[in-house]
Write a protein that holds these residues in place. Structure first.
Motif: not given
Length: 581
Positions: A93-94, A98-102, A138-141, A311-314
């Protein structure tokens, strides 16, 4: 042509690469650590079958010492798997945080690189949806899915290895039987990406509808259109929820079919294993281990096709965001010429503009706006007043003729530099839910003396004495009056030292008294070229302008001072009988 297309494709690929890179920049250590721990966790979970097999075989052999030893091994196993799972949770989750913030920061920075002309023609609800609803998918998938997919793949591989180790014949039976749910799940997961993308687009449309309703709340109430608007809202909501229902139904169908087939395979393997145990080919513990390993391998087989579809959908949503960021950027190419504050004039020469071919809005406009002077633009609705200001602000570039700024072609001026010198005040001043000071400074740092001078010249001193610089204006400035909002807009312009100020019916929402106060302030400013589209024909205001331009059907028919135009008794004279244009 082919070379231009190749360059365009390379640019789009690089833009897309930037968005993907933002997930992992300064985040690779978290990713690597998380992957290693996920692999370890998956291996430990699979090894549970070995412990269960050993315990059952020890019980069958009445091996008390073996059971005692296995008890302590089980305690160590439980402690180890709990510790690893805690570490996985924290690091995973760290990484995602960071990935989503960036990712969001990269999108926002790219969005801020767009100029006014580009953004002017776009639908903001697309960005709102992409930065809210799409982010969750995007976060979940995609991001969390990285670890989930690796975990399931490792469990599948380790389960297969252990089953081969225990009994190769029973393993072959497992492979044959598992092929059925695997193929079925894979076939059924086709179309998930398209469904996810459809949901995303429906979300955009729904958010756009909500935005329109909220912005038009007053009009809806005045016209008593609550029922009709509610029906439209319900229609949009029904379509959105139907698309979400279809996606959920597809996912549930895959789960039900895969689950049923998986249970069937488990029962068959258990029966075959029981028969082999009776015949003495394998122990009872191995049968239990096989069932446990089968259950462990079934989860990946059931879930991975759907997870790869998600994943493809995200990734399709990331592509969609990249498309929005890239959209229209080619329509507003300018050279990188920089200009200073206006010293001489802004000149229009044979300016023509059409929104649609054959329907000219501006026709052969020839005029010079001299530095430091004030100009009023008047005319009936549809005469081209706002279009003229949009050209002067650089929002519309597909005109014919020329527009120059101190002799420099508008189309060649770097847009950021143009916006440093030209500003527009509109009827609806944008006020953020922040303090008065931050609304004036637009969150930038300015010397106190510059700020105080802007406050004084804009007529905000009394407001700040009463409420203070840190007074929160509220959403859309709901805690301020219309005149106070306009004065904040004036203060912004003064603080930034714009040399040209455009006003598009900036006082149309104010009463006559406040209109007069605001316009007196604007017309009293020095060393600023002011070009104002007016909706009220107030002689006391019009007399203060250096020149008045009269537009009729996109053409300048008259231009002069107020007194001269009144003496000519032409079209402008007739407009004096119209209170509001």
């Amino acid at each position: 042509m082919n070379s231009e297309r190749t360059v365009s494709n390379i640019k789009k690929y690089n833009e897309k690469k930037i968005l993907f890179k933002s997930f992992f920049e300064n985040n690779r250590l978290n990713l690597l650590s998380g992957v290693i721990l996920v692999i370890l966790s998956a291996v430990l979970e699979t090894c549970l079958a070995v412990i269960l097999q050993s315990i059952l075989d020890a019980a069958s052999d009445s091996d008390i010492q073996g059971l005692k030893r296995l008890f302590f091994i089980s305690l160590v196993f439980l402690f180890s798997i709990t510790l690893v799972e805690l570490l996985v949770r924290n690091i995973k989750y760290s990484f995602v945080r960071r990935a989503i913030l960036q990712y969001k920061n990269t999108i926002f920075c790219k969005l801020m690189e767009k100029n006014i002309a580009t953004f002017y023609i776009e639908d903001t609800s697309s960005y709102v949806s992409s930065l809210t609803v799409d982010i969750t998918s995007i976060e979940n998938n995609y991001l969390i899915g990285i670890f989930d997919r690796i975990s399931l793949c490792v469990k599948l591989v380790t389960s297969v290895c252990l089953m081969v180790f225990y009994n190769w014949f029973l393993f072959i039976m497992v492979v044959v039987l598992l092929a059925i749910p695997s193929v079925v799940s894979s076939l059924m997961s086709n179309g998930l990406a398209e469904m996810e993308e459809k949901v995303s687009y429906k979300n955009e449309e729904f958010m756009g509808k909500i935005r329109d309703i909220l912005m038009g709340f007053t009009v809806i109430k005045n016209f008593k259109s609550e029922k009709e608007v509610s029906e439209k809202f319900d229609c949009e909501d029904q379509m959105l929820e139907h698309s979400k229902y279809q996606r959920r139904k597809k996912e549930a169908d895959i789960g039900i079919v895969s689950g049923t087939l998986g249970v069937s395979v488990q029962i068959l393997i258990f029966l075959i294993g029981a028969y082999m145990s009776i015949q003495g080919y394998i122990s009872v513990g191995v049968v239990l281990a096989f069932v446990q390993l089968l259950n462990t391998s079934l989860n990946p087989i059931q879930q991975l096709p759907g997870m790869f579809g998600n994943r493809k959908a995200a990734l399709a949503l990331v592509d969609k965001m990249n498309h929005y960021l890239e959209k229209n950027t080619a329509k507003d190419k300018t050279d990188s010429i920089l200009v200073e504050p206006l010293k001489d004039k802004v000149e229009l020469t044979h300016l023509n503009y059409c929104y649609e071919e054959g329907k000219a809005i501006l026709k052969n406009i020839n005029f010079q706006f001299e530095a430091g002077k004030s100009y009023a633009v008047v005319g009936l609705s549809g005469s081209g007043k706002t279009t003229l200001l949009n050209v002067l602000l650089g929002m519309l570039n597909d005109y014919s003729g020329s527009v120059t700024y101190d002799g420099v072609d508008f189309k060649r001026i770097a847009r950021d530099n143009l916006y440093e010198n030209i500003a527009m005040m509109q009827q609806n001043v944008i006020i953020f839910d922040s303090t008065i000071r931050e609304n004036i400074t637009m969150f930038k740092k300015f010397p106190d003396e510059n700020y105080e001078k802007a406050v004084e010249l804009s007529g905000l001193s009394e407001l700040i004495q009463r409420k203070g610089n840190d007074y929160v204006c509220g959403e859309n400035g709901k805690n301020l009056s219309g005149g106070e909002k306009q004065r904040i807009a004036i203060a912004r312009c003064l603080l930034k030292h714009y040399s040209v100020l455009l006003l598009d019916e900036a006082t149309s929402s104010l009463d006559k008294k406040n209109t007069k106060l605001v316009m007196d302030t604007i017309l009293g400013l020095k060393n600023i070229t002011r070009i104002a589209v007016l909706h009220q024909m107030d002689p006391s205001i019009l007399k203060q302008f250096d020149e008045i331009i009269v537009l009729v059907n996109g053409e300048i028919t008259e231009k002069n001072t107020y007194e001269s135009l009144m003496e000519e008794k032409g079209y402008f004279y007739s407009l004096q009988n119209v209170d509001v244009l």
